[in-house]
Scaffold this active site. Structure first.
Site, PDB file in Angstrom:
ATOM      1  N   LYS A 158      46.579  41.090  36.721  1.00  0.00           N
ATOM      2  CA  LYS A 158      45.159  40.513  38.071  1.00  0.00           C
ATOM      3  C   LYS A 158      46.612  39.479  38.811  1.00  0.00           C
ATOM      4  O   LYS A 158      47.084  38.359  38.364  1.00  0.00           O
ATOM      5  CB  LYS A 158      45.153  38.705  37.634  1.00  0.00           C
ATOM      6  CG  LYS A 158      43.763  38.192  37.518  1.00  0.00           C
ATOM      7  CD  LYS A 158      42.797  37.372  37.476  1.00  0.00           C
ATOM      8  CE  LYS A 158      42.074  36.446  37.585  1.00  0.00           C
ATOM      9  NZ  LYS A 158      40.673  36.600  38.609  1.00  0.00           N
TER      10      LYS A 158
HETATM   11  C1  LIG Z   1      38.440  41.499  40.048  1.00  0.00           C
HETATM   12  C2  LIG Z   1      37.694  40.742  39.055  1.00  0.00           C
HETATM   13  N1  LIG Z   1      36.872  41.805  37.908  1.00  0.00           N
HETATM   14  C3  LIG Z   1      36.590  41.651  36.869  1.00  0.00           C
HETATM   15  C4  LIG Z   1      36.709  39.524  36.412  1.00  0.00           C
HETATM   16  C5  LIG Z   1      36.515  39.443  34.977  1.00  0.00           C
HETATM   17  O1  LIG Z   1      37.351  38.703  34.632  1.00  0.00           O
HETATM   18  P1  LIG Z   1      36.806  38.054  33.990  1.00  0.00           P
HETATM   19  O2  LIG Z   1      36.094  38.060  32.732  1.00  0.00           O
HETATM   20  O3  LIG Z   1      38.538  38.196  33.186  1.00  0.00           O
HETATM   21  O4  LIG Z   1      37.301  36.468  34.533  1.00  0.00           O
HETATM   22  C6  LIG Z   1      37.614  38.564  38.070  1.00  0.00           C
HETATM   23  C7  LIG Z   1      37.371  37.498  37.200  1.00  0.00           C
HETATM   24  O5  LIG Z   1      38.780  37.324  37.251  1.00  0.00           O
HETATM   25  C8  LIG Z   1      38.005  39.784  38.640  1.00  0.00           C
HETATM   26  O6  LIG Z   1      38.649  38.862  40.060  1.00  0.00           O
END
Ligand SMILES: Cc1ncc(COP(=O)(O)O)c(C=O)c1O
Length: 300
Positions: A158
């Site tokens: 991330k």
């Molecule tokens: C690009 C992206 N995909 C998916 C997610 C979903 O991830 P999470 O459920 O861990 O927040 C996020 C958010 O963090 C994101 O930024």
């Protein structure tokens, strides 16, 4: 009226201390600003309890190591810092944003000597469900931008640099009158939106694209566990656009928005619409219930 994020009061945790919100500033010659090498998390606290704290902090450490640096704080220290930020800002229900980045030692490509900084901010950011608007659902626009192959970028991290793709795709989607974008992967399979993972219901099964080349969401994993508890078959696999179009229900999952029904997908070939279906409604309600459940029950 929208107040810019730097024009607010409160406290932000920066490199080990709580400081006034307005003083949490960076120098313009910060490596991460130039090279995109920051890693971050989006987390939520509900009723004063940080939801799925451990997987989020573990992913933050993993994202850092994928960007070739180590967090200078332990998991426990960061957990304590998050609690301190919530307390200092008087927040019980909040969005929490920890971020780590390379500092000002150099703006050259390589910066192995860079100091790693960590900040944690939190603020009130109610979801559509908290505002009683979850049923409205969202409209997705099929983006011309795609998620990169996993051997061309650290796609499991991330990290801030990857989010410019999301910004471009979201701008396109907004110009098309949609709420968010649907991105395909480089092979043309369904990947995710700009900030959430995608789940679909087909013949009573819950299907989600395998996260090879995009973020393996913690909310999605939690929803998959909730679905299994309901006796649903859950499949992680490659998903084509045709499979998506054939789905009975579609919804997204992510920390920032929780679960949101998808009610339309706009593509050059036309618009596919979906109702807010019964499985989506059930899982949205199970998700809201899990937020207040004891910690042992919410681990994905
Ligand atoms: C690009 C992206 N995909 C998916 C997610 C979903 O991830 P999470 O459920 O861990 O927040 C996020 C958010 O963090 C994101 O930024």
């Amino acid at each position: 009226m929208f107040i810019p994020l730097d024009d607010r009061d409160g406290h932000i945790w920066l490199d080990g201390a709580l400081i006034p919100w307005r003083d949490a500033r960076l120098h313009v010659l910060t490596h991460a600003l130039h090279m995109g090498g920051a890693v971050f998390e989006g987390m939520r606290a509900y009723g004063g309890r940080v939801f799925l704290n451990t997987p989020h902090l573990e992913r933050l450490a993993r994202s850092a190591s994928l960007l070739d640096f180590h967090l200078p704080w332990t998991h426990d220290q960061l957990s304590e810092a998050i609690e301190a930020v919530l307390d200092a800002n008087g927040l019980a229900d909040a969005y929490i944003r920890p971020i780590a980045w390379r500092g000002t030692e150099s703006v050259s490509i390589a910066s192995p000597q860079a100091r790693i900084h960590v900040a944690i901010a939190a603020w009130h950011w109610p979801t559509a469900a908290a505002r009683g608007e979850a049923d409205k659902g969202i409209r997705l626009h099929l983006s011309t931008w795609r998620r990169p192959r996993p051997d061309t970028a650290p796609t499991a991290a991330k990290c801030s640099g990857l989010y410019m793709i999301g910004t471009l795709a979201r701008h396109q989607a907004m110009a098309a009158g949609c709420d968010d974008a649907l991105l395909l992967d480089s092979d043309g399979h369904v990947a995710e939106t700009t900030a959430t993972n995608l789940l679909l219901v087909h013949d009573g099964r819950l299907i989600t694209p395998t996260a090879t080349g995009f973020l393996d969401g913690i909310t999605k994993r939690h929803v998959m566990a909730l679905a299994r508890q309901r006796g649903l078959t859950v499949e992680e696999r490659r998903v084509s656009l045709d499979t998506l179009r054939a789905a009975d229900e579609v919804f997204t999952a992510g920390t920032s928005v929780e679960l949101q029904p998808v009610v339309a997908l706009l593509t050059d070939a036309g618009t596919r619409e979906w109702p807010v279906g019964p499985v989506t409604r059930q899982l949205m309600s199970d998700f809201r219930a899990s937020i207040t459940a004891p910690a042992a029950r919410v681990a994905a």
